[in-house]
Design an enzyme around this catalytic site. Sequence first.
Site, PDB file in Angstrom:
ATOM      1  N   ASP A 104     -44.963  -1.348 -41.582  1.00  0.00           N
ATOM      2  CA  ASP A 104     -44.132  -2.577 -41.973  1.00  0.00           C
ATOM      3  C   ASP A 104     -43.520  -2.690 -43.345  1.00  0.00           C
ATOM      4  O   ASP A 104     -42.683  -3.465 -43.622  1.00  0.00           O
ATOM      5  CB  ASP A 104     -44.712  -3.831 -41.517  1.00  0.00           C
ATOM      6  CG  ASP A 104     -44.892  -4.198 -40.014  1.00  0.00           C
ATOM      7  OD1 ASP A 104     -44.361  -3.360 -39.117  1.00  0.00           O
ATOM      8  OD2 ASP A 104     -45.719  -4.974 -39.685  1.00  0.00           O
TER       9      ASP A 104
ATOM     10  N   LYS B 247     -49.999 -12.457 -40.096  1.00  0.00           N
ATOM     11  CA  LYS B 247     -49.308 -12.461 -38.761  1.00  0.00           C
ATOM     12  C   LYS B 247     -49.870 -11.870 -37.573  1.00  0.00           C
ATOM     13  O   LYS B 247     -50.206 -12.661 -36.792  1.00  0.00           O
ATOM     14  CB  LYS B 247     -47.896 -12.049 -39.024  1.00  0.00           C
ATOM     15  CG  LYS B 247     -47.003 -12.079 -37.849  1.00  0.00           C
ATOM     16  CD  LYS B 247     -45.606 -12.335 -38.083  1.00  0.00           C
ATOM     17  CE  LYS B 247     -44.827 -11.126 -38.340  1.00  0.00           C
ATOM     18  NZ  LYS B 247     -44.348 -10.107 -37.252  1.00  0.00           N
TER      19      LYS B 247
ATOM     20  N   ARG C 192     -53.290 -13.226 -32.701  1.00  0.00           N
ATOM     21  CA  ARG C 192     -54.389 -13.055 -31.872  1.00  0.00           C
ATOM     22  C   ARG C 192     -55.654 -14.101 -31.688  1.00  0.00           C
ATOM     23  O   ARG C 192     -56.120 -14.420 -30.956  1.00  0.00           O
ATOM     24  CB  ARG C 192     -55.006 -11.581 -32.690  1.00  0.00           C
ATOM     25  CG  ARG C 192     -54.488 -10.184 -32.038  1.00  0.00           C
ATOM     26  CD  ARG C 192     -55.031  -9.128 -33.307  1.00  0.00           C
ATOM     27  NE  ARG C 192     -54.150  -7.986 -32.956  1.00  0.00           N
ATOM     28  CZ  ARG C 192     -52.925  -7.545 -33.286  1.00  0.00           C
ATOM     29  NH1 ARG C 192     -52.226  -8.481 -33.916  1.00  0.00           N
ATOM     30  NH2 ARG C 192     -52.616  -6.248 -32.871  1.00  0.00           N
TER      31      ARG C 192
HETATM   32  C1  S3P Z   1     -48.545  -5.318 -35.025  1.00  0.00           C
HETATM   33  C2  S3P Z   1     -48.369  -3.760 -34.722  1.00  0.00           C
HETATM   34  C3  S3P Z   1     -47.354  -3.128 -35.467  1.00  0.00           C
HETATM   35  C4  S3P Z   1     -46.554  -3.899 -36.509  1.00  0.00           C
HETATM   36  C5  S3P Z   1     -46.044  -5.185 -35.980  1.00  0.00           C
HETATM   37  C6  S3P Z   1     -47.543  -6.017 -35.905  1.00  0.00           C
HETATM   38  C7  S3P Z   1     -49.584  -5.901 -34.481  1.00  0.00           C
HETATM   39  O1  S3P Z   1     -46.345  -2.716 -34.321  1.00  0.00           O
HETATM   40  O2  S3P Z   1     -45.213  -3.252 -36.857  1.00  0.00           O
HETATM   41  O3  S3P Z   1     -45.655  -5.940 -37.175  1.00  0.00           O
HETATM   42  O4  S3P Z   1     -49.980  -7.006 -34.779  1.00  0.00           O
HETATM   43  O5  S3P Z   1     -50.191  -5.033 -33.559  1.00  0.00           O
HETATM   44  P1  S3P Z   1     -46.412  -1.498 -33.354  1.00  0.00           P
HETATM   45  O6  S3P Z   1     -47.616  -1.701 -32.621  1.00  0.00           O
HETATM   46  O7  S3P Z   1     -45.232  -1.431 -32.498  1.00  0.00           O
HETATM   47  O8  S3P Z   1     -46.634  -0.463 -34.477  1.00  0.00           O
END
Ligand code: S3P
Length: 448
Positions: A326, A28, A33
């Site tokens: 996560d 994901k 990105r």
């Molecule tokens: C993500 C960063 C994480 C993660 C999210 C995806 C990302 O969040 O929990 O599911 O793709 O940069 P945080 O940056 O809030 O820790």
Amino acid sequence: MSAGVIAKPALARKSMALRGTVRIPGDKSISHRALMLGGLAAGRTRIAGLLEGEDIFSTARAMQALGATVRKEGDTWIVDGVGNGALLAPEAPLDFGNAGTGCRLTMGLVGVYDFTTTFVGDASLARRPMGRVLDPLSQMGVQVTSAEGGRLPVALSGPKTANPVSYRVPMASAQVKSAVLLAGLNTPGVTTVIEPVMTRDHTERMLQAFGANLTVEAGSEGERIIRLEGQGRLTGQDIDVPGDPSSAAFPLVAALIVPGSDITILNVLMNATRTGLIVTLQEMGARIDVLNARIAGGEDVADLRVRSSELKGITVPEGRAPSMIDEYPVLAVAAAFAEGQTVMRGLEELRVKESDRLSAIAAGLKLNGVDCEEAPASLVVHGRPGGKGIGNAVGAAVATHLDHRIAMSFLVMGLASEHPVTVDDTTMIATSFPEFVEVMAGLGASIE
Ligand code: S3P
């Protein structure tokens, strides 16, 4: 339960040994990105293995609203970008649904442009703090309007010319780091992000691959100093998105706790900023073999053979949290089947995910007969080896609070528990792992 969609409860029951080989959907974080940088870069980006989940579709629609062309040809997503600095003002608010990553990163990407962009989302996203991204953007010269507490709806109006900042990220958050870096793309001079604790580094890697002048250096206290030169040229790339380790976590833990299981999960991203769960489970006694370790599309990838295992509770090192942030919901499920107690600390960020995950996990465990202690930033789970007494014989449902990972974690729990486990809603699973029920059923899981 879901807002606007009819909730779809589900029940998981004790299953026979899980067997087979599965491929899980694309990562994901990398998928978001890839669409963003593809939409921004000059020329064409081709993306194979893109996660076709609701969160990613929200980002795809946002990039279209900002001027990019996004379409699918066969199995490949084709993105024709506008060129760095050339995003268009969207005609309507950008609706990110449940997607925190899509929303926060796009705030950085477009917030510094000299026009107004409005961001909205579902009830879960509207509860999540955006101030962590709005603060650095304000420092860069962006005018911010938001609902109380820095929440959605948010409107951002960029200045004529943004200020490059040096920003020390105050919490372990790849989203905040990425938002500032993406804002730096449309800012003259060098934008610096200082990251005291390393988080997933997909933004840095992908920016370099698209041609950005980005360097990473270690500071005297071990912090990462990331410097990006703004207003450079970005060129479209071919991207192969590996399987999402955060989705692989569900069949993986299921195979560990269902006796007699032996499964293989293909093509899993093994970037060290994402493998904390695998390391932790191995310390708990999990039989996880890393096979065919290789590099694909600039990322470490491997296949995982997972066999059912007798797990033992451990204390998870706090510093590992960013590499498995996560995965705590599903780790708590593994811990429920382990001998002894599992102690998890440094979990403050779990309070601001798609739900307050710490309280959602604790409530779900208790509802299903598992003792645990929840504190502001920690959780202790007391295991019940063999799943004895786990589950809810009268069918009381776990409250998922619009959180896909809470739903999937508790369905995994039900596959090895004495009594079935019910969750109140599965619709949100489509945000990250739409094929979850089919993939699990293909391995022999009983979910209805
Ligand atoms: C993500 C960063 C994480 C993660 C999210 C995806 C990302 O969040 O929990 O599911 O793709 O940069 P945080 O940056 O809030 O820790």
